[in-house]
Design an enzyme around this catalytic site. Structure first.
Site, PDB file in Angstrom:
ATOM      1  N   ASP A 127       0.860  -1.184   0.000  1.00 10.12           N
ATOM      2  CA  ASP A 127       0.000   0.000   0.000  1.00 10.12           C
ATOM      3  C   ASP A 127       0.892   1.228   0.000  1.00 10.12           C
ATOM      4  OD1 ASP A 127      -2.388  -1.404   0.011  1.00 10.12           O
ATOM      5  OD2 ASP A 127      -2.631  -1.309   2.191  1.00 10.12           O
ATOM      6  N   ASP A 144      -6.990  -1.435  -4.307  1.00  6.10           N
ATOM      7  CA  ASP A 144      -7.991  -1.029  -3.318  1.00  6.10           C
ATOM      8  C   ASP A 144      -8.930   0.020  -3.886  1.00  6.10           C
ATOM      9  OD1 ASP A 144      -6.888  -2.688  -1.337  1.00  6.10           O
ATOM     10  OD2 ASP A 144      -5.581  -1.097  -0.586  1.00  6.10           O
TER      11      ASP A 144
END
Length: 176
Positions: A127, A144
């Site tokens: 991330d 995401d």
């Protein structure tokens, strides 16, 4: 295959490739100290950008936005769950009708496979998009974002537009 069947299937690899390319760029950039960060979460690097979004390396050992953190056998259980969900959505896509529904499912599937690759490869997901200045508390990635946008579009299609969709064949006036 008809064009109406092909374009949603093209969205999946486009989403997957965009996710994996951006993650590879983060992993290759020494400022993020990705592998050092993998073993010591306090060693993660950040790149300040102009505006409210920064790039911050985070290894997510859970599902979307850090939920259900797991390691060891939990990693594989989580990967199995992610695979089952992605395959279920792919099956749904194969019979889906409507452009918005197909787009939403393709985005969710592409994002799910993007994060699944990381889960299998590293045991955690890369991330790096940090929108904390916008009061968004999670660091996320392209996969995401695709899953989130796809989920919102899916909700809109299923619950907002479903009341406007005709059910079955249109009524014909009787010839009496």
């Amino acid at each position: 295959m008809k064009p109406a069947q092909v374009w949603p299937l093209a969205i999946i690899p486009v989403t997957l490739i965009a996710d994996q390319v951006t993650k590879s760029m983060v992993l290759a950039n020494e400022r993020f100290r990705a592998m050092e960060c993998f073993h010591n979460s306090f060693a993660c690097g950040t790149v300040e950008l102009p505006g409210p979004i920064n790039l911050s390396m985070v290894w997510n050992r859970g599902m979307s936005y850090g939920m259900f953190q797991s390691e060891g056998i939990g990693r594989w259980i989580l990967a199995g769950i992610m695979l089952a969900i992605a395959l279920g959505f792919l099956r749904w896509l194969m019979v889906a009708e409507g452009r918005l529904l197909k787009l939403s499912l393709a985005l969710v599937i592409g994002g799910a496979f993007g994060n699944l690759i990381d889960r299998v490869r590293f045991g955690a997901v890369v991330d790096f998009i940090n929108a904390g200045a916008l009061h968004f508390p999670w660091v996320f990635n392209v996969a995401d974002a695709a899953i989130s946008v796809g989920a919102v579009l899916l909700f809109f299609d299923q619950f907002v537009l479903s009341g406007r969709k005709p059910s079955g064949k249109p009524d014909r006036p009787s010839k009496t």
